[in-house]
Structures are given as C-alpha cells and as structure tokens.
Design a protein around this motif. Sequence first.
Motif, PDB file in Angstrom:
ATOM      1  N   ARG A 121       0.767  -1.117   0.015  1.00 44.16           N
ATOM      2  CA  ARG A 121       0.102   0.224  -0.083  1.00 44.16           C
ATOM      3  C   ARG A 121       0.886   1.480  -0.092  1.00 44.16           C
ATOM      4  NH1 ARG A 121      -4.968  -1.883   3.898  1.00 44.16           N
ATOM      5  NH2 ARG A 121      -5.655  -3.311   2.459  1.00 44.16           N
ATOM      6  N   GLU A 122       1.633   1.054   0.677  1.00 40.17           N
ATOM      7  CA  GLU A 122       2.828   2.540   0.821  1.00 40.17           C
ATOM      8  C   GLU A 122       3.243   2.801  -0.432  1.00 40.17           C
ATOM      9  OE1 GLU A 122       6.818   4.188   2.901  1.00 40.17           O
ATOM     10  OE2 GLU A 122       6.141   2.418   3.580  1.00 40.17           O
ATOM     11  N   ILE A 123       3.894   1.838  -1.366  1.00 44.89           N
ATOM     12  CA  ILE A 123       4.435   2.220  -2.542  1.00 44.89           C
ATOM     13  C   ILE A 123       3.351   2.300  -3.503  1.00 44.89           C
ATOM     14  CG2 ILE A 123       4.534  -0.193  -3.344  1.00 44.89           C
ATOM     15  CD1 ILE A 123       7.091   0.525  -4.857  1.00 44.89           C
ATOM     16  N   LEU A 124       2.134   1.695  -3.577  1.00 47.19           N
ATOM     17  CA  LEU A 124       1.066   2.089  -4.585  1.00 47.19           C
ATOM     18  C   LEU A 124       0.510   3.538  -4.333  1.00 47.19           C
ATOM     19  CD1 LEU A 124      -0.840  -1.239  -4.633  1.00 47.19           C
ATOM     20  CD2 LEU A 124      -0.062   0.100  -6.540  1.00 47.19           C
ATOM     21  N   ALA A 125       0.438   3.910  -2.937  1.00 47.79           N
ATOM     22  CA  ALA A 125       0.111   5.329  -2.647  1.00 47.79           C
ATOM     23  C   ALA A 125       1.007   6.297  -3.385  1.00 47.79           C
ATOM     24  CB  ALA A 125      -0.091   5.406  -1.262  1.00 47.79           C
ATOM     25  N   GLN A 126       2.218   6.048  -3.356  1.00 47.73           N
ATOM     26  CA  GLN A 126       3.303   6.864  -3.914  1.00 47.73           C
ATOM     27  C   GLN A 126       3.072   6.850  -5.504  1.00 47.73           C
ATOM     28  OE1 GLN A 126       5.613   8.992  -2.359  1.00 47.73           O
ATOM     29  NE2 GLN A 126       4.526   8.338  -0.410  1.00 47.73           N
ATOM     30  N   MET A 127       2.649   5.572  -6.054  1.00 47.92           N
ATOM     31  CA  MET A 127       2.560   5.481  -7.422  1.00 47.92           C
ATOM     32  C   MET A 127       1.431   6.358  -7.875  1.00 47.92           C
ATOM     33  SD  MET A 127       3.390   1.580  -7.991  1.00 47.92           S
ATOM     34  CE  MET A 127       5.049   0.921  -8.252  1.00 47.92           C
ATOM     35  N   THR A 128       0.219   6.409  -6.984  1.00 47.51           N
ATOM     36  CA  THR A 128      -1.045   7.001  -7.553  1.00 47.51           C
ATOM     37  C   THR A 128      -0.897   8.793  -7.368  1.00 47.51           C
ATOM     38  OG1 THR A 128      -1.935   6.953  -5.087  1.00 47.51           O
ATOM     39  CG2 THR A 128      -2.741   5.354  -6.611  1.00 47.51           C
ATOM     40  N   LYS A 129       0.083   9.094  -6.502  1.00 49.01           N
ATOM     41  CA  LYS A 129       0.536  10.318  -6.194  1.00 49.01           C
ATOM     42  C   LYS A 129       1.163  10.919  -7.592  1.00 49.01           C
ATOM     43  CE  LYS A 129       0.759  10.937  -1.354  1.00 49.01           C
ATOM     44  NZ  LYS A 129       2.078  11.237  -0.240  1.00 49.01           N
ATOM     45  N   VAL A 172     -13.640   7.020  -9.746  1.00 43.34           N
ATOM     46  CA  VAL A 172     -12.919   6.223  -8.614  1.00 43.34           C
ATOM     47  C   VAL A 172     -12.263   5.200  -9.297  1.00 43.34           C
ATOM     48  CG1 VAL A 172     -13.517   4.726  -6.609  1.00 43.34           C
ATOM     49  CG2 VAL A 172     -15.038   6.629  -7.258  1.00 43.34           C
ATOM     50  N   VAL A 173     -10.976   5.164  -8.757  1.00 41.11           N
ATOM     51  CA  VAL A 173     -10.053   4.157  -9.569  1.00 41.11           C
ATOM     52  C   VAL A 173      -9.943   2.916  -8.464  1.00 41.11           C
ATOM     53  CG1 VAL A 173      -7.766   3.850 -10.432  1.00 41.11           C
ATOM     54  CG2 VAL A 173      -8.815   5.922 -10.540  1.00 41.11           C
ATOM     55  N   TYR A 174     -10.198   1.889  -8.855  1.00 40.30           N
ATOM     56  CA  TYR A 174     -10.368   0.621  -7.954  1.00 40.30           C
ATOM     57  C   TYR A 174      -8.718  -0.182  -8.280  1.00 40.30           C
ATOM     58  CZ  TYR A 174     -15.028   1.446  -6.439  1.00 40.30           C
ATOM     59  OH  TYR A 174     -16.011   2.240  -6.147  1.00 40.30           O
ATOM     60  N   LEU A 175      -8.073  -0.361  -7.483  1.00 36.83           N
ATOM     61  CA  LEU A 175      -6.988  -0.919  -7.517  1.00 36.83           C
ATOM     62  C   LEU A 175      -6.963  -2.704  -7.204  1.00 36.83           C
ATOM     63  CD1 LEU A 175      -5.493   2.046  -7.290  1.00 36.83           C
ATOM     64  CD2 LEU A 175      -3.775   0.900  -8.013  1.00 36.83           C
ATOM     65  N   THR A 176      -6.651  -3.428  -7.905  1.00 40.18           N
ATOM     66  CA  THR A 176      -6.506  -4.909  -7.234  1.00 40.18           C
ATOM     67  C   THR A 176      -5.073  -5.508  -7.644  1.00 40.18           C
ATOM     68  OG1 THR A 176      -9.033  -5.294  -7.843  1.00 40.18           O
ATOM     69  CG2 THR A 176      -7.470  -7.335  -7.448  1.00 40.18           C
ATOM     70  N   VAL A 177      -4.434  -5.749  -6.591  1.00 45.23           N
ATOM     71  CA  VAL A 177      -2.939  -6.222  -6.747  1.00 45.23           C
ATOM     72  C   VAL A 177      -3.017  -7.683  -5.974  1.00 45.23           C
ATOM     73  CG1 VAL A 177      -0.623  -6.053  -6.285  1.00 45.23           C
ATOM     74  CG2 VAL A 177      -1.940  -4.168  -7.137  1.00 45.23           C
ATOM     75  N   LYS A 178      -2.368  -8.704  -6.609  1.00 46.24           N
ATOM     76  CA  LYS A 178      -2.488  -9.909  -5.801  1.00 46.24           C
ATOM     77  C   LYS A 178      -1.316 -10.283  -5.130  1.00 46.24           C
ATOM     78  CE  LYS A 178      -5.281 -12.037  -9.661  1.00 46.24           C
ATOM     79  NZ  LYS A 178      -5.350 -13.224 -10.656  1.00 46.24           N
ATOM     80  N   SER A 179      -0.083 -10.000  -5.472  1.00 46.47           N
ATOM     81  CA  SER A 179       1.275 -10.373  -4.983  1.00 46.47           C
ATOM     82  C   SER A 179       1.680  -9.118  -3.791  1.00 46.47           C
ATOM     83  CB  SER A 179       2.286 -10.497  -6.156  1.00 46.47           C
ATOM     84  OG  SER A 179       3.555 -10.778  -5.363  1.00 46.47           O
ATOM     85  N   GLU A 204      -1.202  -8.558 -11.023  1.00 47.96           N
ATOM     86  CA  GLU A 204      -0.471  -9.366 -10.493  1.00 47.96           C
ATOM     87  C   GLU A 204       0.494  -8.803  -9.279  1.00 47.96           C
ATOM     88  OE1 GLU A 204       0.555 -13.026  -8.576  1.00 47.96           O
ATOM     89  OE2 GLU A 204      -1.198 -12.729 -10.106  1.00 47.96           O
ATOM     90  N   THR A 205       1.116  -7.839  -9.772  1.00 40.74           N
ATOM     91  CA  THR A 205       2.133  -6.995  -8.976  1.00 40.74           C
ATOM     92  C   THR A 205       1.918  -5.496  -8.985  1.00 40.74           C
ATOM     93  OG1 THR A 205       3.863  -6.649 -10.656  1.00 40.74           O
ATOM     94  CG2 THR A 205       3.922  -8.936  -9.767  1.00 40.74           C
ATOM     95  N   VAL A 206       2.604  -4.861  -8.012  1.00 46.56           N
ATOM     96  CA  VAL A 206       2.500  -3.385  -7.903  1.00 46.56           C
ATOM     97  C   VAL A 206       2.987  -2.993  -9.306  1.00 46.56           C
ATOM     98  CG1 VAL A 206       2.584  -3.223  -5.548  1.00 46.56           C
ATOM     99  CG2 VAL A 206       4.650  -3.194  -6.709  1.00 46.56           C
ATOM    100  N   TYR A 207       3.907  -3.303 -10.130  1.00 50.77           N
ATOM    101  CA  TYR A 207       4.443  -2.814 -11.319  1.00 50.77           C
ATOM    102  C   TYR A 207       3.661  -3.126 -12.325  1.00 50.77           C
ATOM    103  CZ  TYR A 207       8.298  -2.766  -8.088  1.00 50.77           C
ATOM    104  OH  TYR A 207       9.109  -2.512  -6.845  1.00 50.77           O
ATOM    105  N   GLY A 208       2.977  -4.145 -12.306  1.00 52.93           N
ATOM    106  CA  GLY A 208       1.817  -4.104 -13.349  1.00 52.93           C
ATOM    107  C   GLY A 208       0.662  -2.902 -13.004  1.00 52.93           C
ATOM    108  N   ALA A 209       0.413  -2.754 -11.771  1.00 51.25           N
ATOM    109  CA  ALA A 209      -0.487  -1.837 -11.415  1.00 51.25           C
ATOM    110  C   ALA A 209       0.191  -0.433 -12.008  1.00 51.25           C
ATOM    111  CB  ALA A 209      -0.681  -1.729 -10.029  1.00 51.25           C
ATOM    112  N   ARG A 210       1.188  -0.072 -11.664  1.00 51.49           N
ATOM    113  CA  ARG A 210       1.862   1.211 -12.205  1.00 51.49           C
ATOM    114  C   ARG A 210       1.887   1.317 -13.536  1.00 51.49           C
ATOM    115  NH1 ARG A 210       4.959   4.697 -14.518  1.00 51.49           N
ATOM    116  NH2 ARG A 210       5.220   3.220 -16.013  1.00 51.49           N
ATOM    117  N   HIS A 211       2.041   0.212 -14.144  1.00 53.31           N
ATOM    118  CA  HIS A 211       1.838   0.575 -15.745  1.00 53.31           C
ATOM    119  C   HIS A 211       0.565   0.627 -16.176  1.00 53.31           C
ATOM    120  CE1 HIS A 211       5.947  -0.578 -16.127  1.00 53.31           C
ATOM    121  NE2 HIS A 211       5.579  -2.199 -15.954  1.00 53.31           N
ATOM    122  N   ALA A 212      -0.604   0.169 -15.310  1.00 55.43           N
ATOM    123  CA  ALA A 212      -1.762   0.463 -15.830  1.00 55.43           C
ATOM    124  C   ALA A 212      -2.250   1.910 -15.293  1.00 55.43           C
ATOM    125  CB  ALA A 212      -2.761  -0.393 -14.782  1.00 55.43           C
TER     126      ALA A 212
END
Length: 616
Positions: free
Chosen positions: A120-128, A151-158, A189-197
Amino acid sequence: MANILTILTILAVHLVQCKVEKVSDSSKEDPASAVYKPSWMYKCVPNEGCQRTGHPQPMSSGETNSTSQLYDSVKLCRTVCGRFGGLWPKPVSATLNSQTVKIHPQYLRYDLVDVPVETREILAQMTKVTSGNILAECGGNVTEVVTTPVVVYLTVKSKVIDLTWDTDEEYFLDVQTKDGTVVVKLNAETVYGARHALESFTQLISADKPDYSDSEICGLRLISGAKIRDRPVYRHRGFVLDTSRHFIPMKDIMRTIDGMAATKMNVFHWHATDSHSFPLESSRVPQLTRYGAYSPSEIYTVEEVRRLIKYAQIRGIRVVIEIDAPAHSGNGWQWGKDYGFGDLAVCVNSEPWRRLCIQPPCGQLNPANPVLYRVLRSLYKDIAEVLPKPSLFHMGGDEVFFGCWNSSQDIVSYMANKGFETNTEGFMRLWAEFQAKALQLWDEVLLDEGIEQNQPVMIWSSELTQAHRIKKYLNKDRYVVEVWEPVNSSLLNQLLQLGYRVVSVPKDIWYLDHGFWGNTKYSNWRRMYSYALPKDPNVLGGEIAMWTEYVDNGVLDTRVWPRTAAAAERLWSDPSSGAQAAEARLQRLRARLLSRGLRPDALAPAWCEQHDARCI
C-alpha cells in the motif's frame, strides 16, 4: 511661414496617432475581432488520423462537437483517434470509446482496499505520481471545475515489491461511465503491473483547451469507456546513461526517469564511472571522488543515490549501477601511491593515448596489486547497500587495451610469476583472473548483506566474450552479456546458441551519440523503431545508450527523446506494424512529455504535426 508648416505637420502627426489609437482601441473592445485569430479544429479520419480542418472554424465554447467529431485541439483528437488512441507503447489489445467525459483531479479517488498491506505504501506513492501527471496536462492547474466522481479501484495479488527479470508486469484496465460516475478498474499481479496500468490511465486523459485559445481556462477530458489488456514482450527494457564523460545533475537524471516511466521502460543502467571521472560517492573509499570528481559540486552523494533508487522504483524502474572495470578506470584511482598502496591503476592520463586506450584519458585497474581487491570490496559493499534487493550489478568489462598493461613493469612481472605469456592469450588469462576475483568479491558482499548467492551480474561484450573463448572464462549461469556490437555482427546469435542470456544494444542503431562524431550514422526514430530483436527466450531485452562525450544536461532531453520512446515500444510491444502507423501516437507522447517537463526534440514541421500521415 515655417512656423505654420511646423504646426500643420504636428497636427497631421497627431491626427494619424489618434486614428491608430482609435483603431487599436476598437479592436480591443470589439469581440468580433477574435474571428480573425486562427481557429483550426481537428477531425479523426479513419486510417488517416487527426486532420486539421480545411478552413478556420467558428470559435467554439470549448465543447467538443461529438456530432461532427471535431476537436478543439490536436492533443484531444489524438487521445481518442484510432484503435489505440494516444497510448504509448502500444498495448496487446485495446477498445476505446471516441466519447469523453469532463473530469477534475479534485474528484478523483483511488481505492486501495483490494491490495496487500505490504504494497500500500508504494502504491500510494504511485497514485501521487499519477495525479501529478494528470495535473500536468493543464500545466499543473486545472481551472475548469466539474464534479464528476472518478473512482480508481486497484486490485493487486502479490505482496512482493521486488523488481526483477521475473516480475509479472501484466495488467488489465477497464473504464466505464455510468449514471454520472466514472469507474476505473485496474487489475494486476504485482504493483509494477498496477503502475503500468496507472500510466495507461493517464494516457486516456487530455487537456480540454482549444489550440487557438490563449485563455487560462483549462479542463480535462477522459475517454468515457475503455478496455485494455497489456503485458511486455521483453523483461529488460533499459536505458544507459553515462555520467562520467559529462556530469549530469540529479534533477536531470530524475527527469529522464520520468520519461522512461511514461514509456514503460523498467531498467535504468547507470554507467556511473569511467576513466574521465568518478562522481559516485563511496563512504568507505572517499578518495574515489576526492581524486576523481570534476569538482566538489559534481558528486552523487550516497543519500542522493538512495533517493534516486526510490524515485525510480515508484515509477517501475530498477536501477543497475555499473562500475566499469578493469578498463575505463582512470581518474579516481590514481591515489594509491599517495596512501602507500602502490598503483591501483596504470596508464592514468598517460600519453600517447592512442597506444594505451580507446579514448583519452586512459586508465586501467592494476590486477597485479592485491590492495586493489580490498578497495574494490569496500566499493562493492557501498553499492550493494544502496541497490534494491535482489541487487543487479553491471561489472563493465569492455575495451581492455593490452598495451596499457604491457607498459607496466609491475604487471609484466606479475604475469611472468604466474606463467602468463605477454601475448593475447596471456593477457586474456590475466583479464579472466581479474574478472573471477571481482565476481568473488561481489558474492562475498552479497553474502554479508544476507542475499542469496549466485545472483546474475551483467557484463559488456568484449574479446573475453567471443564465442570461441567465453565458455572457458565466464559461467553462463552467472553472466548476462550486454552485446553492443553492430547489428550485422554474429556474436549475439552465437552467444544464444551457447546458452548465454543476452541484452541487445546494437551500437549502429541504438547508440544515441552516433551521428555526432567520427564516422558514425545518426539513427532517427523510425530507424530505431524498426530494429527487431532475435526471437529467443534468452534474449532478455535491450537497451538504448546515451554516451555523453558530446552531451551535457543542456542537450540531454533532445538527444534522448523521443527517439528512446521509439525503441521503448519495440521492447514493450515488438509491433508487427511499421513506424508510419506509430507516428500519430508518438506525436501525442511527445506532447505528453512536454507537459511533464521534458524537452523532447521535434518529430516533424508544425504543419505535419497538425496533419497525420500527410508528410510520410
């Protein structure tokens, strides 16, 4: 009589001035005068892209004319036009609406409920970062306020946040507008896939401001519906930056990282040192910068390096530090005798340089001096402590000049004692011995850091990596060879046949300095886009290289962008379509980079920028 003529002349001049002022005042007061300003609009034409209207249009209210599909700006037109709109790099699949909805960042919310706590911490930084990039479309100030909820819903598995060659970077992006609310679903699957999204999400948004308007009012438009599925073809999508030939300030490096993130590149290969200078601070060996930096202000401190690595990670980029050795090691290593350690390097700044090295100033590490390995171990420990885990280190290893080593009596005597002849194979044995000792030092440092042993390292192609020699000296399970030979060289395919993993950087196509010195050829973005890597599981990917003999921070952006973006799409998508089909999207990317503070070079004359596919 003369006085009368003078008075009449003054009166005439005064009347002319009054007439001019009256005309000027009337133009200010008459709103109809605005119709004389250019008021071009743009239409998305199937198979042609965005085309400027044949005649200036009546001034619009800023509303996109959805009936006639006319758009007030070419940026907005390119965002929605065509199968892939303004997306870069091209995704595996995309379905985009041509309709848009007005949004404002104030009403944008990110939902991180369905992600592991560890991420969550790194994803929060990515959303900023995402929100900042969206704001940049309007120069940082979105003045047209609308209350549409997004509203952007993020789903990350790993829960893993390590970035390696095995990281899953696939993502799914879905945008729907219903009952006045925009719902964005990002799955990875990962935070990095989410970042690309998240990056692709920003590319569905454009400033809502007419090209012909000088108004300060600026809004945002988001494509109202989209479905994107995407994943990279290659695991290693890198960029090499040399900071030894010219010192590149950290803010310029960070801006380059921003451009890499916009194009979904994932490896920043930092060629931090060379024979010219040693600007990378080592807390254990401070002499390296004391003797090697150009000036006290041209040093990368340990804390700055840590911040850069974190900055890059938030943008989905892995930092790989290179300490080139044993060649390309001069300034920064010449202090050994001052401290009673003997020569740590030989041929430093020596003449005639053409006999001793590839370019001035010369310098190669001294493998005959046992103290050298103690110094290297301390330096390696500093590097291992700052690199993200698991650490990936580039050991350099190219362009060793045997003439330099042969000029040192210390080295020649050492070789004689070892039974090495002073011929090509003898010097190869010396070089291989150095490489083996250096790798052992790196392994010891990783063991101290509690990192699993036998981690791969990177090395440049060289005489040591030639097909008839490499198996004797370099283990294919430990070394990834970065092949920088010309595209017509057989070395890359030969290494693949031997089972080595490779990263391709063909110097005659993906070297950004070519065309600016000697007998080298400039590669435009089309040529860079057209290079296709061999199809083999052991091709991890490629890199684009910016060597800085003739580049400093003043011209860095124009040399790097947008040409690097062309190769970035090759590494992400490996498209079967050619450069012509990509140009409109690359124009949209260039505008996006400009809005984010980069200074990319122009792709074509301005008229061509307003007429897709008309200048090919």
